[in-house]
Design a protein around this motif. Sequence first.
Motif, short mmCIF file in Angstrom:
data_model
loop_
_atom_site.label_atom_id
_atom_site.label_comp_id
_atom_site.label_asym_id
_atom_site.label_seq_id
_atom_site.Cartn_x
_atom_site.Cartn_y
_atom_site.Cartn_z
N ARG A 8 0.87 -1.19 0.00
CA ARG A 8 0.00 0.00 0.00
C ARG A 8 0.90 1.23 0.00
NH1 ARG A 8 -4.31 -0.01 4.61
NH2 ARG A 8 -2.46 0.29 5.91
N TYR A 47 1.89 5.19 -0.37
CA TYR A 47 1.36 6.55 -0.21
C TYR A 47 2.40 7.51 -0.80
CZ TYR A 47 -1.97 4.82 3.34
OH TYR A 47 -2.97 4.16 4.01
N TYR A 79 -3.77 -3.54 -9.50
CA TYR A 79 -3.67 -2.33 -8.70
C TYR A 79 -5.06 -1.71 -8.48
CZ TYR A 79 -4.34 0.27 -13.09
OH TYR A 79 -4.84 0.77 -14.26
N TYR A 97 -3.68 7.06 -2.11
CA TYR A 97 -2.84 5.87 -1.92
C TYR A 97 -3.28 4.79 -2.89
CZ TYR A 97 -6.62 3.95 1.08
OH TYR A 97 -7.81 3.50 1.56
N TYR A 156 -3.25 0.26 -3.81
CA TYR A 156 -2.96 -1.13 -3.49
C TYR A 156 -2.33 -1.75 -4.74
CZ TYR A 156 -5.84 -1.12 0.78
OH TYR A 156 -6.37 -0.88 2.01
#
Length: 348
Positions: A242, A244, A273, A337, A339
Amino acid sequence: MRSWLLCISAGVLAGVANAACTNKCGSNKCLAAIAADPEFGESFCSSWLALEPATTTVTEVETVTSTLVNVETALTTLTLTTATITVTGSEHSTIFQKRVPTITEVDPALPDPTDAIVSQCSSNDDRISKACSCILSTATASTVTVFETAVATAVVEAESTIVETATENVVATVSVAAPAVTIPANIIVNGAFEGYLKTGNISPWTDTLTSTGGRLDIVNGVNPCSSANGVVTCAGGQVVIRPYPPTTGSKYVAIRETFVGRPSTTYAFSFMYRCLNYDSGTKIDVLYKGAVVGSANQCVNSASFSRSTGITFTTDATGQGEVEVRFRNSGATPYLYFYADDFSAIAV
């Protein structure tokens, strides 16, 4: 019996790892995985430890004969310098050089022994290095002796003083090809990050946090799935990263991995993603050897993941390279953010 075989045997009989063996050879489980196929194990370990060819120096001085004819008084002096022969490798030697592969195609139906070793060694470099050092500690080095003969004959038919000087300096070099190296179908290692559960890190991936800023979390419990053309595919694991990216400075955070693929081969690079709190400038760039080769920016308001498409790169004659994935926040959007999971590079 080889010392590492004793370590493996002791661990099996006792049901636990012998402390002395563990200190010297690392994990018995890792050692057993490498020793399962001795020939492949020694090849793998020589490549892993980046062994270089040994050098053997041979010195030989031969007797020189002189023949004197019809001479009442004659003095023959022969001066020989040492013949120095430097030999690197031989056709009988097996020299393993780190990751300079002669390619052997992988049978997709058979398990890759390299993957098995990395798995049993928990993707831990130190464990693999200890086990490999133990495996190779009893290997017999091959040497080659090259003999050079210097023979001089002096024939004198009159009274005189004869001085003969023979000098031989020989350097012989024999090149030995590196052994075949098995290249897996997916050349990205730990692309699903499941190795984190055993090692506590995402090795061999590295991140750019110290140079670019931002934040990178490892999250367990997410099951990434995507839907394309009505077909749902899932990553097969629940560990994801994850990222940022920062809102200032570089405005991105990245992960990188070096690898060895097939030489001069085009690979399709893909991953799953999901973007959260994104804007129109949110995207993920993929770089090969520092150059952008493709991007993914299909951010949608859905819990489903997207899979990147159309990203390729071509290896050079060595097959070696580095891939970098940059998670960008070009618009400096607060709380953005991502994934990401299931990274792969497959030959096309």
